[in-house]
Design a protein around this motif. Structure first.
Motif, PDB file in Angstrom:
ATOM      1  N   THR C 102      47.499  15.137  42.775  1.00 44.09           N
ATOM      2  CA  THR C 102      47.327  16.066  43.896  1.00 44.09           C
ATOM      3  C   THR C 102      48.691  16.543  44.407  1.00 44.09           C
ATOM      4  N   ILE C 103      49.706  15.683  44.302  1.00 43.34           N
ATOM      5  CA  ILE C 103      51.047  16.139  44.686  1.00 43.34           C
ATOM      6  C   ILE C 103      51.492  17.250  43.741  1.00 43.34           C
ATOM      7  N   GLY C 104      51.233  17.043  42.435  1.00 41.31           N
ATOM      8  CA  GLY C 104      51.566  18.071  41.451  1.00 41.31           C
ATOM      9  C   GLY C 104      50.857  19.374  41.761  1.00 41.31           C
ATOM     10  N   ALA C 105      49.574  19.275  42.119  1.00 48.37           N
ATOM     11  CA  ALA C 105      48.800  20.477  42.431  1.00 48.37           C
ATOM     12  C   ALA C 105      49.373  21.174  43.653  1.00 48.37           C
ATOM     13  N   SER C 106      49.805  20.379  44.641  1.00 48.52           N
ATOM     14  CA  SER C 106      50.315  21.024  45.844  1.00 48.52           C
ATOM     15  C   SER C 106      51.617  21.765  45.537  1.00 48.52           C
ATOM     16  N   ILE C 107      52.444  21.176  44.673  1.00 50.41           N
ATOM     17  CA  ILE C 107      53.680  21.874  44.291  1.00 50.41           C
ATOM     18  C   ILE C 107      53.344  23.165  43.550  1.00 50.41           C
ATOM     19  N   LEU C 108      52.356  23.070  42.661  1.00 52.81           N
ATOM     20  CA  LEU C 108      51.956  24.216  41.856  1.00 52.81           C
ATOM     21  C   LEU C 108      51.423  25.354  42.733  1.00 52.81           C
ATOM     22  N   ILE C 109      50.512  25.008  43.646  1.00 52.94           N
ATOM     23  CA  ILE C 109      49.918  26.041  44.499  1.00 52.94           C
ATOM     24  C   ILE C 109      50.992  26.686  45.379  1.00 52.94           C
ATOM     25  N   ARG C 110      51.858  25.832  45.933  1.00 51.73           N
ATOM     26  CA  ARG C 110      52.925  26.356  46.783  1.00 51.73           C
ATOM     27  C   ARG C 110      53.809  27.318  45.988  1.00 51.73           C
ATOM     28  N   GLY C 111      54.138  26.908  44.738  1.00 56.16           N
ATOM     29  CA  GLY C 111      54.995  27.741  43.900  1.00 56.16           C
ATOM     30  C   GLY C 111      54.348  29.083  43.592  1.00 56.16           C
ATOM     31  N   LEU C 112      53.059  29.055  43.270  1.00 52.79           N
ATOM     32  CA  LEU C 112      52.365  30.302  42.941  1.00 52.79           C
ATOM     33  C   LEU C 112      52.350  31.236  44.138  1.00 52.79           C
ATOM     34  N   VAL C 113      52.034  30.669  45.316  1.00 53.69           N
ATOM     35  CA  VAL C 113      51.973  31.511  46.516  1.00 53.69           C
ATOM     36  C   VAL C 113      53.354  32.092  46.813  1.00 53.69           C
ATOM     37  N   MET C 114      54.385  31.279  46.611  1.00 59.64           N
ATOM     38  CA  MET C 114      55.743  31.746  46.871  1.00 59.64           C
ATOM     39  C   MET C 114      56.086  32.924  45.970  1.00 59.64           C
ATOM     40  N   LEU C 115      55.694  32.809  44.677  1.00 61.51           N
ATOM     41  CA  LEU C 115      56.035  33.887  43.759  1.00 61.51           C
ATOM     42  C   LEU C 115      55.203  35.139  44.020  1.00 61.51           C
ATOM     43  N   LEU C 116      53.934  34.936  44.397  1.00 60.71           N
ATOM     44  CA  LEU C 116      53.051  36.078  44.595  1.00 60.71           C
ATOM     45  C   LEU C 116      53.338  36.809  45.895  1.00 60.71           C
ATOM     46  N   TRP C 117      53.565  36.049  46.968  1.00 56.45           N
ATOM     47  CA  TRP C 117      53.668  36.703  48.275  1.00 56.45           C
ATOM     48  C   TRP C 117      55.017  36.484  48.961  1.00 56.45           C
ATOM     49  N   GLY C 118      55.965  35.894  48.275  1.00 66.04           N
ATOM     50  CA  GLY C 118      57.283  35.744  48.873  1.00 66.04           C
ATOM     51  C   GLY C 118      57.378  34.591  49.838  1.00 66.04           C
ATOM     52  N   LYS C 119      58.561  34.465  50.440  1.00 71.85           N
ATOM     53  CA  LYS C 119      58.823  33.290  51.253  1.00 71.85           C
ATOM     54  C   LYS C 119      58.743  33.576  52.736  1.00 71.85           C
ATOM     55  N   ASP C 120      58.508  34.845  53.086  1.00 72.93           N
ATOM     56  CA  ASP C 120      58.531  35.191  54.503  1.00 72.93           C
ATOM     57  C   ASP C 120      57.373  34.595  55.272  1.00 72.93           C
ATOM     58  N   THR C 121      57.648  34.261  56.526  1.00 69.36           N
ATOM     59  CA  THR C 121      56.580  33.845  57.418  1.00 69.36           C
ATOM     60  C   THR C 121      55.800  35.087  57.853  1.00 69.36           C
ATOM     61  N   GLN C 122      54.495  34.942  57.955  1.00 72.23           N
ATOM     62  CA  GLN C 122      53.651  36.067  58.363  1.00 72.23           C
ATOM     63  C   GLN C 122      52.847  35.685  59.594  1.00 72.23           C
ATOM     64  N   ALA C 123      52.554  36.663  60.411  1.00 69.51           N
ATOM     65  CA  ALA C 123      51.722  36.380  61.571  1.00 69.51           C
ATOM     66  C   ALA C 123      50.388  37.104  61.426  1.00 69.51           C
ATOM     67  N   LEU C 124      49.330  36.447  61.879  1.00 67.49           N
ATOM     68  CA  LEU C 124      47.995  37.042  61.881  1.00 67.49           C
ATOM     69  C   LEU C 124      47.701  37.405  63.334  1.00 67.49           C
ATOM     70  N   PRO C 125      47.147  38.604  63.598  1.00 63.75           N
ATOM     71  CA  PRO C 125      46.848  38.916  64.996  1.00 63.75           C
ATOM     72  C   PRO C 125      45.788  37.953  65.569  1.00 63.75           C
ATOM     73  N   ALA C 126      45.902  37.657  66.862  1.00 68.04           N
ATOM     74  CA  ALA C 126      44.935  36.764  67.492  1.00 68.04           C
ATOM     75  C   ALA C 126      43.555  37.403  67.468  1.00 68.04           C
ATOM     76  N   PHE C 127      42.515  36.566  67.388  1.00 69.61           N
ATOM     77  CA  PHE C 127      41.144  37.086  67.278  1.00 69.61           C
ATOM     78  C   PHE C 127      40.709  37.814  68.542  1.00 69.61           C
ATOM     79  N   SER C 128      41.030  37.226  69.705  1.00 68.98           N
ATOM     80  CA  SER C 128      40.607  37.914  70.925  1.00 68.98           C
ATOM     81  C   SER C 128      41.739  37.989  71.937  1.00 68.98           C
ATOM     82  N   GLY C 129      42.810  38.636  71.543  1.00 65.89           N
ATOM     83  CA  GLY C 129      43.884  38.915  72.478  1.00 65.89           C
ATOM     84  C   GLY C 129      44.783  37.733  72.750  1.00 65.89           C
ATOM     85  N   THR C 130      45.848  37.977  73.497  1.00 63.26           N
ATOM     86  CA  THR C 130      46.802  36.916  73.770  1.00 63.26           C
ATOM     87  C   THR C 130      46.986  36.721  75.273  1.00 63.26           C
TER      88      THR C 130
END
Lengths: 321, 379, 294
Positions: C102-130
């Motif tokens: 499972t540690i191997g899988a977590s490294i793998l998934i993290r690596g794939l996401v990093m390559l696909l979507w980059g390393k930047d932090t992203q924000a999601l808008p709040a569901f019902s305002g802030t």
């Protein structure tokens, strides 16, 4: 018994002659860290592979050794060798003290508790800024020296680290074949049965835990004098997990397996460099496939693979890809 | 077993020999950046920029007719790996100079290696202790944290605000900032009422902020890199914290405004001039360099060039100048670097000397404020 | 008065963070309960939930609800594939090998996401305002209410599923005794698969609803996973109230520690108390002791 001794001698010879073909190149430097990691993995393997007790906080003892030596030699100007011994003894006492409550736990609770110890120690490195320099690290640690010989080059450090490593490997080899080692394996198989047979399981678990902490602390001291700079993130949860990976990949319950695992995982980033940005993916895949297809670790897997390939003379890439 | 071990070792030996190939034609420059790991927000733009600048230089004919070859390795922000790779650059690749690493920790770790090998290093990390005290072979391009602190404190003094709360991240960047904030406070007559930290991966800082809200502080200074400060901005808004909030140059990019959203309004921070290049007066010395860098980066990566990339731009350009003037030997490059005066770069106008290997003054920073999701200069 | 106000805020903030840990802890416990596996890639499911929602929202331009459904569905499929490819092929696996996998899988998934979507932090808008909500002198965000609500729903869902459906009961049977479960005709393999699917879905859901607060990036999973694991351990690895209380206690301890004692040591304080709890009650806070079978 005799073949064991020959095995060790051959291994020691290879280690001692290794720098010759490398002629002071950069691989000598990497092999220093292979030596350090080998002993760290070996310490964990005694605990986990032989006695069956998991630890996710092994990096803490390594870090305590490094920081202990680093602080004592820079801030207090203590003799590095004296500092190394003092620190290793203190770390061993610390491990002995926490060993009793911690090793009462089992399975994932034990994993959690050792992880907790690791996290707390790492936070302490980060927060005691006046002493340790905090997250930006501690620099200016002196090299070790004996008389007029200062260990300031890769080659000298290579021999320094590996002499220590060979000593500890020999110690471990003797230990696992002793009464103590058989006791540990009995605990691994069944703690209750071992107790019934008159093995003082509780004490022995703490003893092996203490021993692994002692070995890690010595390596920590060596690490800090080789690097001359240390920072807390070298001793975090991440590194504890890496050590665990080393012994599972190398071979649980095998002294040489620990070394193979340390060798592979320390060199792996170097070998994967050709994959560039994809190296992290290859690394993850390797961990998974090796665990699935080499369940006994490299130390069992390689000879098995060898036996399978040699008579058949047919290389099946699929089995180890 | 013995066969196994010896074959393993033999194969490593071969690996080593094969990499020591000979090719002396281009001038080899080493680069170490934390392209992966927690500091990748520094390492990635730095690597991109360094490669981009080297390509541009080569396209334009190289340095004195010789091409530059950039050999880049990823440290992952790990000190042990940084040392191994620095050794590799020195011993196997035989580079004449090294740029990077991205973090103060990695830089401190490899200083003994380059000092011993006598290879010039131009670090792209901010910690002031990299060049204080001065080390013969070590230079840096990233502005010292101390300069950013001075910029903030000057403004506070101007507004007659004397009591502040500080909230810093517990990593190398934050602890270096915290050290400077504490060290310079007395000089500006500023009193630090509360001194708190947060973890780099923390997701909620309301506890610290509630404590600060209850204190008598007149301003909050927060030292960190994304995403922490964005969380703090949002939490401050949630708690209705009314005192002005100052951030560090660690978040001087559009990303911060994007992450913090409305909560970013009114936040001030010291920044390299790259953020506000188009607002600078025409006679600003750095203007030409800044606009060139921004345009180049936009063309290559379809993204806004930030001042982290700028550190690498400065390092490569400084090196190019030094090679032109001092030749292609490490010692020649070092001496020429130290003699560099008034070089307008991205981070500021660099003037190195035997006593100063950081080369910048606090003019390298401007104070900016977030208004309507964009930056404006604070007068 | 000021102190009281502050403490209220600490507690409320702590509960809010704690419910995040609780939700992730629950997804840990679901797998553990039916398989005995501690899935170190659990944090990655949480990360995938957040990252995939942002991707569907910003790149595919789906409406929020659809984006959430897509994210949860895709993560669930990833959980399924993961079980099929990495867990099932193992015969006679030791818990330790499963941890490494499972540690191997977590490294793998993290690596794939990093390559696909980059390393930047992203924000999601709040569901019902802030706009903050006042509660007894402390403030909360509407998003916190979403988290509380979803956590309650997940607990109720788990309760109903594990106690009142055949599949749920079968999964529990597997955790008690695999062999016996097999003998009475339960397909153990299928139950393991089920547990990964459910756990991935719950993890992804947690990732989605916390993303507006905590923001998300390829590497947020490690920390969140660790905290969730702590919550589950404190609660004795049960998939019910125990884990939730474990999460809430952990969150509150951290927040009180940061506010009243020292923000730098807050994690150390939380872990220290966790250790004490383990020493006093080695089987977790909310679980009756079991006698070891020999």
């Amino acid at each position: 018994m005799k073949s064991d001794r020959i095995k060790f001698l051959v291994f020691a010879l290879v280690v001692l002659l290794m720098p010759l073909p490398l002629s002071g190149g950069y691989l000598t430097n990497v092999l220093i860290f292979v030596g350090i990691n080998s002993v760290l993995a070996l310490g964990l393997n005694l605990l986990l592979g032989y006695a069956g007790q998991i630890s996710l906080g092994q990096a803490a003892f390594f870090g305590l050794g490094a920081y202990g030596s680093g602080v004592l030699t820079t801030a207090y100007g203590l003799n590095p060798w004296l500092a190394m011994i003092a620190v290793a003894v203190c770390v061993a006492l610390f491990a002995f003290a926490i060993g009793f409550p911690v090793l009462r736990l089992k399975g994932h609770y034990l994993a959690m508790a050792t992880l907790g110890v690791g996290v707390i120690v790492n936070i302490a490195f980060n927060e005691t800024v006046d002493l340790t320099g905090g997250p930006s690290g501690l620099s200016g640690i002196p090299n070790l020296s004996i008389g007029s010989l200062t260990f300031d080059s890769d080659l000298k450090n290579y021999y320094l680290v590996w002499v220590f490593a060979l000593g500890m490997i020999l110690l471990s080899l003797n230990l696992v074949n002793s009464r103590f080692g058989r006791g540990l394996r009995a605990i691994h198989d069944s703690e209750v049965a071992a107790r019934v047979m008159g093995v003082n399981a509780r004490l022995m678990k703490v003893q092996v835990f203490t021993l692994s902490a002692f070995m890690s602390a010595i390596m920590g001291s060596l690490y800090c004098h080789v690097m001359t700079f240390i920072s807390p993130n070298s001793f975090g949860f991440h590194f504890s997990v890496e050590l665990l990976t080393m012994i599972v990949i190398g071979g649980l319950g095998s002294v040489y397996g620990s070394i193979l695992g340390a060798l592979l995982l320390t060199m792996l980033p170097e070998m994967l460099r050709t994959f560039q940005d994809y190296d992290i993916i290859v690394y993850g895949l390797l961990l998974i496939t090796m665990t699935i297809y080499l369940p006994g670790g490299l130390v069992e897997g390689i000879p098995a693979l060898f036996r399978r390939l040699v008579p058949a003379k047919k290389v099946t890439e699929g089995s180890d890809a | 077993m013995k066969k196994l071990v010896s074959t393993a070792f033999a194969s490593f030996a071969l690996l080593c020999l094969s990499t020591a190939a000979l090719a002396a034609q281009p001038i080899k420059i080493g680069a170490l950046f934390a392209v992966t790991g927690p500091a990748s927000f520094l390492g990635e733009p730095e690597r991109n920029t360094a490669q981009m600048v080297v390509d541009e230089i080569n396209k334009a004919g190289g340095v004195k007719g010789r091409k530059l070859e950039l050999i880049t390795y990823d440290t992952g922000g790990d000190a042990t790996k940084a040392v191994q790779l620095a050794n590799k650059l020195v011993k196997n690749d035989q580079v004449v100079a090294i740029i990077g690493p991205s973090t103060t920790g990695d830089s401190m770790a490899i200083i003994p290696v380059v000092e011993k090998a006598q290879i010039p290093l131009i670090s792209c990390a901010a910690g002031s202790k990299i060049t204080e005290p001065v080390k013969k072979w070590v230079f840096k391009t990233a502005q010292n944290d101390g300069l950013a602190v001075a910029k903030i404190y000057e403004q506070l003094k101007k507004e007659k605000k004397t009591r502040v709360a500080i909230l810093t991240v517990s990593d190398g960047f934050g602890s270096s900032g915290r050290e400077q904030l504490k060290a310079q406070a007395a000089h500006y007559g500023i009193q630090i009422l509360s001194d708190d930290t947060y973890g780099p991966k923390d997701t909620d800082m309301t506890a610290q902020l509630a404590k600060i809200r209850g204190s008598q502080a007149q301003a909050l200074i927060c030292w960190g890199t994304n995403p922490g400060p964005a969380v703090i901005a949002r939490n401050a808004k949630q708690l209705g914290l009314s005192i002005p909030v100052y951030m560090s140059h660690g978040v001087s990019s559009k990303k911060f405004i994007e992450l913090a959203g409305d909560a970013a309004e009114g936040i001030r921070l010291p920044s390299g001039k790259v953020l506000v290049a188009d607002l600078l007066p025409k006679n600003d010395k750095q203007r030409a360099s800044l606009l060139a860098f921004i345009k180049d980066y936009q063309n290559h990566f379809k993204a806004e060039g930030d001042h982290f990339g700028g550190h690498a731009w400065d390092a490569v350009m400084l090196l190019k100048g030094a090679i032109e003037r001092g030749g292609d030997t490490p010692a020649g490059i070092r001496n020429a670097l130290e003699a560099t005066r008034n070089f307008p770069g991205i981070g500021g106008v660099f003037s190195y000397s035997a006593k100063d290997h950081a080369g910048l003054t606090k003019d390298a920073f401007t104070l900016v404020e977030v208004r309507k999701k964009d930056w404006v200069l604070v007068k | 008065m000021e102190l009281l106000n502050q403490v209220t805020q600490f507690v409320i903030s702590g509960l809010a963070t704690g419910s995040i840990y609780a939700l992730i802890g629950l997804s840990f416990a679901i797998i553990f309960n039916s398989t005995g596996i501690i899935n170190f890639a659990q944090g990655e499911f949480v990360m995938l939930g957040g990252v995939l929602t942002i991707f569907s929202l910003n790149v595919l331009h789906l409406p929020l609800l659809a984006a959430i459904l897509v994210a949860v569905a895709v993560t669930t499929v990833i959980g399924l594939v993961f079980e099929r490819l990495a867990i099932r092929p193992l015969k006679n696996a030791t818990p330790l090998m499963l941890i490494i996998i499972t540690i191997g899988a977590s490294i793998l998934i993290r690596g794939l996401v990093m390559l696909l979507w980059g390393k930047d932090t992203q924000a999601l808008p709040a569901f019902s305002g802030t706009d903050p909500i006042s509660v007894a002198g402390a403030t909360l965000l509407p998003q916190h209410l979403w988290i509380f609500g979803v956590t309650v729903l997940v607990i109720i869902g788990c309760r109903l599923f594990f106690n009142h459906t055949i599949s749920g009961k079968a999964m529990r049977a597997c955790s008690f005794n695999r062999r016996a479960a097999n003998l009475v005709g339960i397909s153990v393999g299928r139950m393991v698969l089920f547990s990964f699917v459910i756990s991935a879905a719950v993890g992804a859901l947690a990732g989605v609803i916390i993303a507006p607060l905590t923001m998300t990036a390829y590497d947020v999973g490690v920390m969140l996973g660790l905290k969730g694991f702590c919550a589950a351990i404190m609660g004795g690895m049960g998939s019910g109230l125990g884990t939730v209380l474990g999460g809430l206690i952990l969150g509150t301890l951290e927040s009180l520690g940061a506010g009243l004692i020292s923000s730098g040591y807050k994690d150390a304080i939380a872990f220290f108390i966790l250790l004490l709890i383990l020493f006093i009650r080695p089987q977790g806070l909310f679980k009756k002791g079991e006698t070891e079978r020999v």
